[in-house]
Design an enzyme around this catalytic site. Structure first.
Site, PDB file in Angstrom:
ATOM      1  N   ASN A  86      28.022  61.148  34.700  1.00  0.00           N
ATOM      2  CA  ASN A  86      27.791  60.681  33.333  1.00  0.00           C
ATOM      3  C   ASN A  86      27.433  61.889  32.477  1.00  0.00           C
ATOM      4  O   ASN A  86      26.490  62.618  32.793  1.00  0.00           O
ATOM      5  CB  ASN A  86      26.655  59.653  33.311  1.00  0.00           C
ATOM      6  CG  ASN A  86      26.998  58.393  34.080  1.00  0.00           C
ATOM      7  OD1 ASN A  86      28.126  57.916  34.017  1.00  0.00           O
ATOM      8  ND2 ASN A  86      26.037  57.854  34.818  1.00  0.00           N
ATOM      9  N   GLY A  92      25.691  57.347  29.249  1.00  0.00           N
ATOM     10  CA  GLY A  92      24.485  56.889  29.933  1.00  0.00           C
ATOM     11  C   GLY A  92      23.813  57.942  30.777  1.00  0.00           C
ATOM     12  O   GLY A  92      23.099  57.611  31.730  1.00  0.00           O
ATOM     13  N   HIS A  97      20.024  66.994  33.785  1.00  0.00           N
ATOM     14  CA  HIS A  97      20.330  68.016  34.789  1.00  0.00           C
ATOM     15  C   HIS A  97      21.553  67.460  35.493  1.00  0.00           C
ATOM     16  O   HIS A  97      21.462  66.414  36.153  1.00  0.00           O
ATOM     17  CB  HIS A  97      19.136  68.188  35.743  1.00  0.00           C
ATOM     18  CG  HIS A  97      19.296  69.204  36.852  1.00  0.00           C
ATOM     19  ND1 HIS A  97      18.322  70.148  37.141  1.00  0.00           N
ATOM     20  CD2 HIS A  97      20.283  69.400  37.769  1.00  0.00           C
ATOM     21  CE1 HIS A  97      18.720  70.892  38.186  1.00  0.00           C
ATOM     22  NE2 HIS A  97      19.909  70.449  38.583  1.00  0.00           N
ATOM     23  N   HIS A  99      24.456  65.964  37.480  1.00  0.00           N
ATOM     24  CA  HIS A  99      24.441  65.409  38.838  1.00  0.00           C
ATOM     25  C   HIS A  99      25.664  64.539  39.037  1.00  0.00           C
ATOM     26  O   HIS A  99      26.214  63.985  38.087  1.00  0.00           O
ATOM     27  CB  HIS A  99      23.166  64.591  39.061  1.00  0.00           C
ATOM     28  CG  HIS A  99      22.891  63.587  37.989  1.00  0.00           C
ATOM     29  ND1 HIS A  99      22.297  63.939  36.786  1.00  0.00           N
ATOM     30  CD2 HIS A  99      23.145  62.269  37.901  1.00  0.00           C
ATOM     31  CE1 HIS A  99      22.200  62.873  36.018  1.00  0.00           C
ATOM     32  NE2 HIS A  99      22.713  61.837  36.663  1.00  0.00           N
TER      33      HIS A  99
HETATM   34  P1  5GP Z   1      22.213  59.189  35.042  1.00  0.00           P
HETATM   35  O1  5GP Z   1      21.833  57.885  34.396  1.00  0.00           O
HETATM   36  O2  5GP Z   1      21.593  60.359  34.324  1.00  0.00           O
HETATM   37  O3  5GP Z   1      23.667  59.366  35.298  1.00  0.00           O
HETATM   38  O4  5GP Z   1      21.587  59.142  36.502  1.00  0.00           O
HETATM   39  C1  5GP Z   1      20.256  59.454  36.762  1.00  0.00           C
HETATM   40  C2  5GP Z   1      19.923  58.839  38.090  1.00  0.00           C
HETATM   41  O5  5GP Z   1      18.748  59.438  38.579  1.00  0.00           O
HETATM   42  C3  5GP Z   1      19.662  57.322  38.024  1.00  0.00           C
HETATM   43  O6  5GP Z   1      20.567  56.655  38.887  1.00  0.00           O
HETATM   44  C4  5GP Z   1      18.204  57.197  38.487  1.00  0.00           C
HETATM   45  O7  5GP Z   1      17.997  56.050  39.293  1.00  0.00           O
HETATM   46  C5  5GP Z   1      17.982  58.492  39.253  1.00  0.00           C
HETATM   47  N1  5GP Z   1      16.620  58.987  39.205  1.00  0.00           N
HETATM   48  C6  5GP Z   1      15.842  59.152  38.115  1.00  0.00           C
HETATM   49  N2  5GP Z   1      14.663  59.678  38.447  1.00  0.00           N
HETATM   50  C7  5GP Z   1      14.704  59.847  39.794  1.00  0.00           C
HETATM   51  C8  5GP Z   1      13.750  60.357  40.732  1.00  0.00           C
HETATM   52  O8  5GP Z   1      12.640  60.773  40.407  1.00  0.00           O
HETATM   53  N3  5GP Z   1      14.130  60.374  42.039  1.00  0.00           N
HETATM   54  C9  5GP Z   1      15.365  59.928  42.446  1.00  0.00           C
HETATM   55  N4  5GP Z   1      15.636  59.983  43.752  1.00  0.00           N
HETATM   56  N5  5GP Z   1      16.285  59.459  41.580  1.00  0.00           N
HETATM   57  C10 5GP Z   1      15.951  59.414  40.273  1.00  0.00           C
HETATM   58 ZN    ZN Z   2      16.832  70.766  35.822  1.00  0.00          ZN
END
Ligand code: 5GP
Ligand code: ZN
Length: 113
Positions: A86, A92, A97, A99
């Protein structure tokens, strides 16, 4: 820098690691959206896919090598899986950072929501 994933890399926030080497870390998502939901990240802080350059793109290639190994280890390589990035608010991206989500263990619909 106040970045959750940098803190996971430096160990100040705990995580359930499934893979680690010098440049890449993979750990289970806190809020899994599929039976297998792993996040694969570069250890260096890259904010989003917008910030991939010729200087840092080697780690992106490496992430996909790691993904292929992980898919076999996690037992999802034969049935199939989805790798999602994303980028930015409309997509979203909640953690700034970069990923890659690796999701497997169930069927996925297309197009994604
Ligand atoms: P995004 O919404 O940015 O694509 O994905 C971020 C992801 O990071 C989400 O699926 C969320 O559940 C996960 N996430 C957020 N904070 C943490 C954390 O502290 N530990 C772990 N293991 N996952 C996290
Ligand atoms: Zn970072």
């Amino acid at each position: 820098m106040d970045c959750i994933f940098c803190k996971i890399v430096d160990g100040s926030i705990p995580s359930n690691k499934v893979y680690e080497d010098d440049s890449v870390l993979a750990f289970t998502d806190l809020s899994p959206q599929a039976p297998v939901h792993v996040l694969i990240i570069p250890k260096q802080h890259i904010t989003s896919a917008n910030d991939i350059t010729s200087e840092n793109s080697a780690v992106i290639a490496h992430i996909f090598e790691v993904a292929a190994v992980l898919a076999r280890q996690l037992g999802i390589d034969r049935d199939g899986y989805r790798i999602v990035n994303n980028c930015g608010d409309k997509a979203g991206q909640s953690v700034k950072h970069m990923h890659f989500h690796m999701l497997g263990g169930r069927d996925f619909t297309w197009p994604p929501g």
